[in-house]
Design an enzyme around this catalytic site. Structure first.
Site, PDB file in Angstrom:
ATOM      1  N   ARG A 107       0.822  -1.213   0.000  1.00 39.05           N
ATOM      2  CA  ARG A 107       0.000   0.000   0.000  1.00 39.05           C
ATOM      3  C   ARG A 107       0.855   1.262   0.000  1.00 39.05           C
ATOM      4  NH1 ARG A 107      -2.342   0.841   5.911  1.00 39.05           N
ATOM      5  NH2 ARG A 107      -0.737  -0.202   7.099  1.00 39.05           N
ATOM      6  N   ASP A 274      11.449  -6.675   7.025  1.00 41.84           N
ATOM      7  CA  ASP A 274      10.901  -5.813   5.961  1.00 41.84           C
ATOM      8  C   ASP A 274      10.665  -4.399   6.475  1.00 41.84           C
ATOM      9  OD1 ASP A 274       8.879  -7.532   7.366  1.00 41.84           O
ATOM     10  OD2 ASP A 274       7.497  -6.099   6.484  1.00 41.84           O
TER      11      ASP A 274
HETATM   12  P1  AMP Z   1       3.503  -3.885   7.939  1.00 42.68           P
HETATM   13  O1  AMP Z   1       3.189  -4.845   9.033  1.00 42.68           O
HETATM   14  O2  AMP Z   1       2.653  -2.645   7.939  1.00 42.68           O
HETATM   15  O3  AMP Z   1       4.948  -3.581   7.819  1.00 42.68           O
HETATM   16  O4  AMP Z   1       3.059  -4.603   6.578  1.00 42.68           O
HETATM   17  C1  AMP Z   1       3.512  -5.881   6.208  1.00 42.68           C
HETATM   18  C2  AMP Z   1       3.112  -6.121   4.785  1.00 42.68           C
HETATM   19  O5  AMP Z   1       1.685  -6.029   4.644  1.00 42.68           O
HETATM   20  C3  AMP Z   1       3.696  -5.149   3.773  1.00 42.68           C
HETATM   21  O6  AMP Z   1       3.968  -5.875   2.599  1.00 42.68           O
HETATM   22  C4  AMP Z   1       2.574  -4.176   3.563  1.00 42.68           C
HETATM   23  O7  AMP Z   1       2.652  -3.538   2.323  1.00 42.68           O
HETATM   24  C5  AMP Z   1       1.354  -5.071   3.653  1.00 42.68           C
HETATM   25  N1  AMP Z   1       0.134  -4.348   4.040  1.00 42.68           N
HETATM   26  C6  AMP Z   1      -0.192  -3.877   5.275  1.00 42.68           C
HETATM   27  N2  AMP Z   1      -1.385  -3.263   5.256  1.00 42.68           N
HETATM   28  C7  AMP Z   1      -1.845  -3.343   3.986  1.00 42.68           C
HETATM   29  C8  AMP Z   1      -3.022  -2.902   3.304  1.00 42.68           C
HETATM   30  N3  AMP Z   1      -4.012  -2.254   3.936  1.00 42.68           N
HETATM   31  N4  AMP Z   1      -3.130  -3.168   1.996  1.00 42.68           N
HETATM   32  C9  AMP Z   1      -2.168  -3.816   1.321  1.00 42.68           C
HETATM   33  N5  AMP Z   1      -1.050  -4.265   1.887  1.00 42.68           N
HETATM   34  C10 AMP Z   1      -0.869  -4.032   3.201  1.00 42.68           C
HETATM   35 MG    MG Z   2       6.092  -2.537   6.698  1.00 43.38          MG
END
Ligand code: AMP
Ligand code: MG
Length: 529
Positions: A107, A274
């Site tokens: 996103r 990540d």
């Molecule tokens: P995060 O835990 O926020 O670092 O996200 C982990 C993964 O989930 C990353 O690849 C983000 O891009 C994906 N992600 C988190 N929230 C969303 C969302 N609402 N839509 C699409 N991908 C998401």
């Molecule tokens: Mg992230």
């Protein structure tokens, strides 16, 4: 509009590395490509909520220009400027200790690399700008609540001198986004929002891991050489030693960043690989939090309550674990274990050195080389844990402790008592530990002949008076969701000068209010954002 049209783009990332023209946003495994070209999704009624005038200045944009309708159009993703090359990057990652495969910008859509007023490259990235091939089953959107948290915290961290990605602006989209905040089967619509993040690069450890995990050494090497050429130009490219040196420098930057986190009481909350920047910047503000009472075991992240992997006090060793994953990813380019291990060991010693200097500075010492100072540092951290004691207030008040020899011990200790949550229920032993510490610390500074004014100046430049306490962000969110975004801007103003006295805003220099002790959004945060 002139200023926007004058932004100059030089898209090194997309020009130098293999990518794909996505065409659609169907979720898939993207192979042999560092990114997918994709456009942000249009939004219905974008509105600017807040912006950072400092980041604007860095890009050559005035506050007036940022408030213009054309700016809002571009930075909500409704229109691309000439020279932009929008894309989502491909990365993998270890989440909570386990390999999670391909993740990628689900996103976040990068718009391109703009040349700032200093001649440096800054990648502009919209978070919450719609689906990409990496969105998996999610919607690619972000809500106002988490966007306010990211916007405010990244700017607050910058002003605290913590390495971080920046935020240019925060907009609402006019569209609703459905989220189940507590993951308990109660989804509800929330206002959608977009933050424009700014950093020289958003490359993460996981960008390397994905190619190593697939045995795609060609793309791995291209990526590593690109990072060396653009971000570490002093390292010679092309030999196995180049990648060892890269790991070493990433480790040093990571050590410096984590030590700064500990200094100000920041808990990242999701230190997955990540979410680790190759530049040693704090990145991805999700369920982060700030220590109110000093508790090294605290984590704000409800997903992590059981094991507390990402608790405050565990961050230095988790950073090391993450660096080991980066070392594993770089191994095929080095093919020798020992130099990589040395680079990891270098992280540990660097962290210990930097953290000990920082702790010394918090106490008003130059270093902790003398055993007396080392044991005073240990005593301070122990006292902070005797009873529920506010970390920010404790350190800030320490400079106010009266150091004259003749002063009464109880009176000397008084400022520190302002940091105690329930002074009335302290035992006499607990009180004695505060009194003793204040006395020992004062005696040591008398022995060193420390100058009162110099000491206050140096300690106040290390121990912030204002940080973005969890409850403060929550107040700004609740007001904004009710239509009043003024507190977002007031907090931005407050946090611009975290080390200064701001008497007119002294109400933010208090212990966490009682209502916030266990409240969702204040002490407990989920990844739902
Ligand atoms: P995060 O835990 O926020 O670092 O996200 C982990 C993964 O989930 C990353 O690849 C983000 O891009 C994906 N992600 C988190 N929230 C969303 C969302 N609402 N839509 C699409 N991908 C998401
Ligand atoms: Mg992230």
């Amino acid at each position: 509009m002139l200023a926007l049209d004058e932004l100059r783009f030089n898209n090194r990332f997309t020009a130098s590395l293999p990518g794909e023209d996505a065409g659609d946003t169907v979720s898939r495994q993207v192979v042999g490509a560092c990114y997918s070209r994709i456009s942000p999704a249009p939004v219905s009624r974008p509105k600017l909520v807040a912006h950072s005038s400092e980041v604007g200045e860095l890009l050559g944009l005035t506050s007036e220009e940022i408030q213009d309708a054309e700016f809002v159009d571009v930075f909500s993703g409704n229109r691309l400027l000439n020279g932009m090359d929008s894309h989502a990057t491909c990365y993998g990652g270890h989440q909570f200790g386990n390999w999670a495969g391909q993740l990628g910008d689900g996103r976040a859509i990068a718009l391109g690399e703009v040349i700032d007023v200093n001649g440096d490259h800054q990648m502009l990235q919209l978070k919450g700008a719609g689906p990409t091939p990496y969105s998996r089953s999610a919607d690619g959107l972000a809500v106002l609540r988490s966007s306010i948290r990211e916007f405010l915290c990244s700017e607050a961290m910058h002003h605290l001198r913590v390495p971080t990605t920046r935020a240019l602006c925060l907009l609402t989209t006019g569209d609703q986004v459905v989220r189940d905040v507590l993951y308990d089967g109660n989804p509800a619509p929330e206002p959608g929002a977009i933050v424009c993040r700014v950093a020289p690069s958003f490359i993460r450890f996981g960008n390397f891991e994905i190619f190593a995990s697939r045995g795609d050494l060609t793309t791995l090497k291209k990526l590593a050489d690109f990072v060396l050429r653009t971000e570490f130009p002093h390292i010679e490219v092309g030999t196995p030693a180049s990648y060892v040196e890269l790991l070493k420098e990433v480790g040093e930057r990571t050590a410096d960043m984590v030590a700064e986190w500990l200094r100000v009481g920041f808990v990242h909350g999701v230190m997955n690989t990540d979410n680790m920047s190759i530049l040693g910047l704090t990145i991805d503000y999700g369920p982060y939090g700030w220590l109110d009472n000093y508790d090294p075991n605290w984590t704000p992240n409800t997903t992590d309550f059981q094991h507390r992997r990402y608790r405050y006090g565990n961050q230095p060793s988790i950073a090391q674990w993450n660096l080991v994953q980066l070392a594993n990813a770089l191994y095929p380019l080095v093919e020798e274990v020992e130099p990589l291990q040395d680079a990891i060991a270098n992280y540990t010693s660097r962290f210990e050195l930097v953290w000990s200097r920082m702790l010394a500075a918090k106490l008003g010492f130059l270093n902790l080389d003398d055993d007396k100072d080392k044991s005073l540092a240990e005593e301070a951290l122990a006292v902070l844990q005797t009873v529920e004691t506010d970390m920010t207030v404790f350190w800030r008040e320490l400079a106010k402790v009266n150091r004259t020899a003749t002063v009464d011990k109880l009176e000397r200790c008084q400022p520190l008592m302002n940091a105690v949550y329930q002074p009335g229920s302290m035992t006499s032993d607990q009180r004695a530990s505060f009194v003793e510490f204040a006395d020992n610390w004062s005696a040591r500074h008398r022995e060193l002949g420390s100058d009162d004014n110099e000491l206050a100046v140096s300690m106040n430049a290390t121990n912030p008076k204002y940080v973005l306490r969890n409850y403060m962000a929550q107040l700004a969110i609740e007001k904004a969701e009710a239509g009043d975004t003024s507190l977002v801007n007031e907090l931005l103003d407050l946090l611009r000068y975290p080390y200064e006295e701001q008497p007119e805003r002294d109400h933010f220099y208090t212990l966490r209010p009682d209502w916030a002790r266990t409240k969702i959004g204040c002490s407990q945060l989920s990844c739902s954002s």
